[in-house]
Design a protein around this motif. Structure first.
Motif, short mmCIF file in Angstrom:
data_model
loop_
_atom_site.label_atom_id
_atom_site.label_comp_id
_atom_site.label_asym_id
_atom_site.label_seq_id
_atom_site.Cartn_x
_atom_site.Cartn_y
_atom_site.Cartn_z
N PHE A 1 -0.70 18.36 1.61
CA PHE A 1 -1.26 17.08 2.04
C PHE A 1 -0.19 16.01 1.91
N ILE A 2 -0.40 14.90 2.59
CA ILE A 2 0.54 13.80 2.54
C ILE A 2 -0.24 12.49 2.59
N THR A 3 0.24 11.48 1.90
CA THR A 3 -0.44 10.19 1.84
C THR A 3 0.15 9.22 2.87
N LYS A 4 -0.73 8.57 3.63
CA LYS A 4 -0.29 7.56 4.60
C LYS A 4 -0.23 6.18 3.92
N PRO A 5 0.70 5.31 4.35
CA PRO A 5 1.76 5.59 5.32
C PRO A 5 2.87 6.42 4.68
#
Length: 416
Positions: A227-231
């Motif tokens: 997973f990756i957090t925006k921005p």
């Protein structure tokens, strides 16, 4: 085959980079040395390039002009400079350049090698972006394009699942927490995993900044690979996608290795068991017989005892090459073990199968092994079963009995 385009105006650095690339890649390399040459090259050859490696301060160009030209032609670009500059880095990332690296010999060599190979492989696959915001999807699609990755878009669960079922070349899905419809992205991941296991499809969850970290954990629990957090920083996104895709590549390579005989590169007995089940099921439904042949090299023990196992291995490779060149792509060709091979054919009459295998015997007989002054006339015996049984073992057993008869009756012949 698509090429690497190397753009460098320093002759020595150009020479060093070419040597570095040729050590690590089999891809063809084209070079240009100034901006005028780059303009001319792209006007004629842009479709042949999968990635460009660019000297930022290029002769004949204003600062960054080479970058703009390459991006105009939508070519994934790695930019090199002599020294690291935060200002240049920010400008390049803002322009959606794929990566920014230092030009020193062997600097980031492993990383740049991974990047180049990944961009090449990305030409043959797609990504799917699932997000409720059209503007975000379009921006992300632009970023992925600079990674050599074509993308499809969806805003809801139904469309996502339909696209996955109709586009088999999708290998990674980027799913935001907030999507259109009644469910969240986390629940969509769970639905995807019911149909597409993690060995087939990579999933990267995206969570907006400030959300509870538990949501990221939920993405992983439901089956996301990461997973990756925006921005997010574009480099971070590229790295996470690369890791997911490299994992899938490794799984696929290991799967292929498990079904391939390392010496002959033919399929092995494990592949025979798996793939023959599909052929048998189809044959039973269509009431169509299969042709199952057991093929054994005559007097192979004499070859090993006389010339050694290295020559014996070469003979096995020779026979394997003849087998591969004499059958259709869809036919199942297997090294069964030792000097024994198996071939399974469908959609053929007994008469046609006999003709094919008799021609194979003559082909092998007329293809002697020749190396370092050693000449060995190789022949094979073949037992052929034509019909249909519920399992491959039964058909192999019947073909093997016919092979035994061929051996007993003088070898170098077919018994059906």
């Amino acid at each position: 085959m698509k090429k690497i385009l190397l753009i460098e105006d320093n002759p020595q650095l150009l020479k060093n980079k070419i040597e570095e690339l040729r050590t690590n890649f089999t891809h063809a390399i084209d070079t240009v040395e100034n901006f005028a040459q780059l303009q001319d090259y792209l006007a004629k050859n842009k479709e042949n390039v999968f990635i460009a490696l660019l000297d930022y301060f290029l002769e004949g160009a204003m600062e960054g002009q080479g970058v703009d030209l390459l991006l105009e032609h939508k070519i994934p670009t790695i930019v090199y400079t002599q020294e690291y500059s935060t200002e240049i880095r920010e400008v390049l990332l803002d322009k959606c350049v794929f990566e920014y690296l230092i030009k020193k010999p062997n600097s980031d060599l492993l990383y740049s090698t991974r990047l180049i190979e990944r961009v090449y492989k990305n030409n043959f696959i797609k990504a799917l972006i699932v997000d409720g915001s059209e503007s975000f999807r379009n921006k992300l699609a632009g970023n992925l394009q600079q990674f050599g990755l074509e993308s499809l878009q969806s805003s809801d669960a139904k469309t996502t699942l339909e696209l996955l079922k109709t586009h088999s070349d999708i290998q990674v899905v980027l799913i935001d927490l907030d999507i259109s419809g009644d469910i969240q992205g986390v629940e969509l991941v769970e639905d995807i995993r019911e149909h597409f296991p993690s060995t087939m499809l990579g999933v990267l969850g995206m969570t907006p900044h400030g959300y509870n970290s538990q949501l990221s954990i939920e993405f992983l629990k439901k089956g996301a690979n990461d997973f990756i957090t925006k921005p997010f920083v574009k480099e971070q996104l590229n790295l996470r996608i690369m890791q997911v895709l490299e994992m899938l590549d490794t799984i696929q390579e290991k799967s292929i290795e498990a079904t391939i005989d390392p010496l002959t590169q033919l399929k092995n007995r494990r592949a025979l068991e798996v793939e023959s089940k599909v052929m048998i099921q189809s044959a039973l439904i269509e009431n169509s017989p299969l042709s199952v042949a057991m093929i054994d090299i005559d007097n192979f023990k004499v070859v090993n005892d006389t010339y050694g196992h290295d020559v014996g291995d070469d003979v096995l490779k020779l026979i394997s090459k003849v087998l591969k060149s004499n059958f259709r792509k869809k036919d199942l060709i297997v090294r069964n073990g030792g000097e024994e091979f198996c071939v399974v054919l469908d959609d053929l009459t007994l008469e046609k199968s006999i003709d094919i295998f008799e021609k194979l015997i003559k082909k092998i007989e007329s293809t002697p092994y020749e190396k370092d002054g050693v000449v060995i006339n190789v022949t094979v015996s073949i037992g052929l079963f034509h019909g249909i049984k519920n399992d491959i073992k039964s058909m192999l057993s019947l073909a093997d009995k016919k092979l035994y008869v061929a051996k007993e009756n003088g070898r170098n012949k077919l018994v059906s």
